[in-house]
Write a protein that holds these residues in place. Structure first.
Motif, PDB file in Angstrom:
ATOM      1  N   ARG A 170       0.752  -1.071  -0.014  1.00  0.00           N
ATOM      2  CA  ARG A 170      -0.079   0.007   0.037  1.00  0.00           C
ATOM      3  C   ARG A 170       0.798   1.356  -0.184  1.00  0.00           C
ATOM      4  O   ARG A 170       0.490   2.297  -0.713  1.00  0.00           O
ATOM      5  CB  ARG A 170      -1.003  -0.064   1.155  1.00  0.00           C
ATOM      6  CG  ARG A 170      -1.733   1.223   1.558  1.00  0.00           C
ATOM      7  CD  ARG A 170      -2.153   1.359   2.768  1.00  0.00           C
ATOM      8  NE  ARG A 170      -3.296   0.397   3.025  1.00  0.00           N
ATOM      9  CZ  ARG A 170      -4.511   0.815   2.950  1.00  0.00           C
ATOM     10  NH1 ARG A 170      -4.833   2.049   2.650  1.00  0.00           N
ATOM     11  NH2 ARG A 170      -5.645  -0.221   3.163  1.00  0.00           N
ATOM     12  N   THR A 223       2.695   4.554   2.280  1.00  0.00           N
ATOM     13  CA  THR A 223       2.286   5.760   2.818  1.00  0.00           C
ATOM     14  C   THR A 223       2.934   6.842   2.596  1.00  0.00           C
ATOM     15  O   THR A 223       4.254   6.999   1.848  1.00  0.00           O
ATOM     16  CB  THR A 223       2.481   5.525   4.453  1.00  0.00           C
ATOM     17  OG1 THR A 223       3.920   5.595   4.564  1.00  0.00           O
ATOM     18  CG2 THR A 223       1.911   4.242   4.998  1.00  0.00           C
ATOM     19  N   LEU A 263       2.630   6.104  -1.335  1.00  0.00           N
ATOM     20  CA  LEU A 263       1.443   5.567  -1.466  1.00  0.00           C
ATOM     21  C   LEU A 263       1.458   5.179  -2.855  1.00  0.00           C
ATOM     22  O   LEU A 263       1.638   5.891  -3.925  1.00  0.00           O
ATOM     23  CB  LEU A 263       0.491   6.767  -0.936  1.00  0.00           C
ATOM     24  CG  LEU A 263      -0.810   6.230  -1.010  1.00  0.00           C
ATOM     25  CD1 LEU A 263      -1.063   5.160   0.109  1.00  0.00           C
ATOM     26  CD2 LEU A 263      -1.882   7.564  -0.517  1.00  0.00           C
TER      27      LEU A 263
END
Length: 364
Positions: free
Chosen positions: A124, A126, A130
């Protein structure tokens, strides 16, 4: 007093209700107690009446289509809704009616929506790392039948594909996770999520090798996820479940999860993985190959479930975390970890044999 797990909510002589969480006992606020009663089936949130409501904001064309599906003979659509206990004798809507047939249910239930996101890699990420596909991050509003129809259409287009040999000898593109499997998980999320929990909505996350579906609420009743083939049917929202069945989105036979397991095993993938937290249920459908059947027979039962949890944590996971995720005792988890280590499938990483911070990793 020792109170065993049950489908009842207990209170003391002062009317206080407590919930055991981890190693502590918490007194529940009124809203938390209501949510517990909804989870256990003592009350049905979808049957509660919306004060001051009427039938003027309903999507008449959708109600007429529903009436046609069930063969209703009355020309008055309100009579059809009353027959399904969706409207009371004063023509006030239940929560289920508003969620199913209102033109804009988000006016009362802003959380009754869905977000579909496609990621560019299996991680995923961050912040600056991202990995969301900028062109495919969708937030949808509407009533449940409309959301289901739009969601199925979008996921069908966005889910990652693989090229493989088809039954007629030609190469075709197929969903990396079988269509029937992610479809069942998506429909279940709409039918069985907790609509009484405000502040969150359904998430569908599409990765190159998996599909994740996160829905608010926990498994209702005494359902446990340690053995998916033994989960009994329990409708948190019985009115919504019935209408969705009559609109041909579900079957109400309690065989949905079993069918998902069967389909994943048919193509050689690991079973669906359910991870339950205090606030939601996460379904992970992974394009990972199952262990060989011969090897599985040499391992204790549910060893593959333990292995799959370790697979989901590439940076390592402790024994206690595995216990919490699988709702197993320490002796049960420790035996399976030991057998998996003996087979060379996992390794233990710690500073010593008694290191409490040691974690388990997949043996590459």
């Amino acid at each position: 007093l020792t109170i065993p797990p049950s489908d009842m909510v207990h209170e003391d002589q002062c009317g206080k209700c407590f919930l055991r969480i981890g190693d502590e006992t918490r007194e529940l606020r009124h809203s938390d107690r209501l949510e517990l009663e909804y989870n256990k089936g003592v009350r049905q949130y979808d049957g509660e009446i919306i004060k001051g409501s009427n039938t003027k904001d309903l999507d008449i064309s959708l109600v007429e289509r529903y009436a046609s599906n069930i063969g209703a003979k009355s020309e008055n659509y309100v009579d059809t809704l009353k027959a399904r206990f969706l409207v009371d004798k004063y023509n006030r809507q239940t929560n289920a009616c508003h969620l199913l047939f209102s033109q804009h249910p988000q006016d009362i239930f802003p959380q009754a929506s869905i977000r579909i996101t496609k990621f560019l890699s299996d991680e995923r990420g961050t912040g600056s790392t991202l990995n969301i596909d900028a062109n495919h991050d969708h937030r949808l509003d509407g009533n449940i039948p409309t959301l289901l129809r739009k969601s199925i259409e979008i996921v069908s287009k966005l889910v990652y594909k693989k090229k493989s040999l088809g039954p007629n000898g030609e190469f075709i593109f197929q969903d990396i996770i079988p269509h029937d499997v992610w479809l069942e998980g998506l429909v279940n999320a709409f039918i069985h999520r907790s609509y009484s929990m405000s502040g969150d909505y359904i998430h569908v996350e599409l990765y190159p090798t998996r599909v994740e579906i996160i829905s608010p609420g926990v498994f209702p009743g005494l359902a446990r996820t340690t053995d998916l083939l033994k989960i009994s049917r329990f409708a948190r929202n019985p009115r919504i479940a019935r209408v969705c069945t009559e609109l041909r989105f579900g079957q109400e036979l309690g065989e949905g999860i079993k069918r998902m397991v069967s389909e994943m095993r048919r193509i050689g993938y690991i079973d669906p993985i359910y991870i339950q937290t205090s606030g939601n249920v996460q379904l992970r459908l992974e394009a990972l190959l199952r262990l060989d059947e011969k090897l599985l027979r040499e391992l204790p039962s549910k060893s593959e479930s333990v292995l799959n949890v370790v697979r989901l944590h590439p940076n390592g996971i402790g024994t206690g975390e595995i216990m919490d995720l699988l709702d197993m005792t320490r002796p049960t988890v420790s035996l399976r970890l030991q057998r998996l280590e003996e087979k060379g499938l996992i390794i233990r990483h710690g500073k010593s044999a008694t290191d409490p911070r040691a974690v388990w990793l997949i043996n590459d």
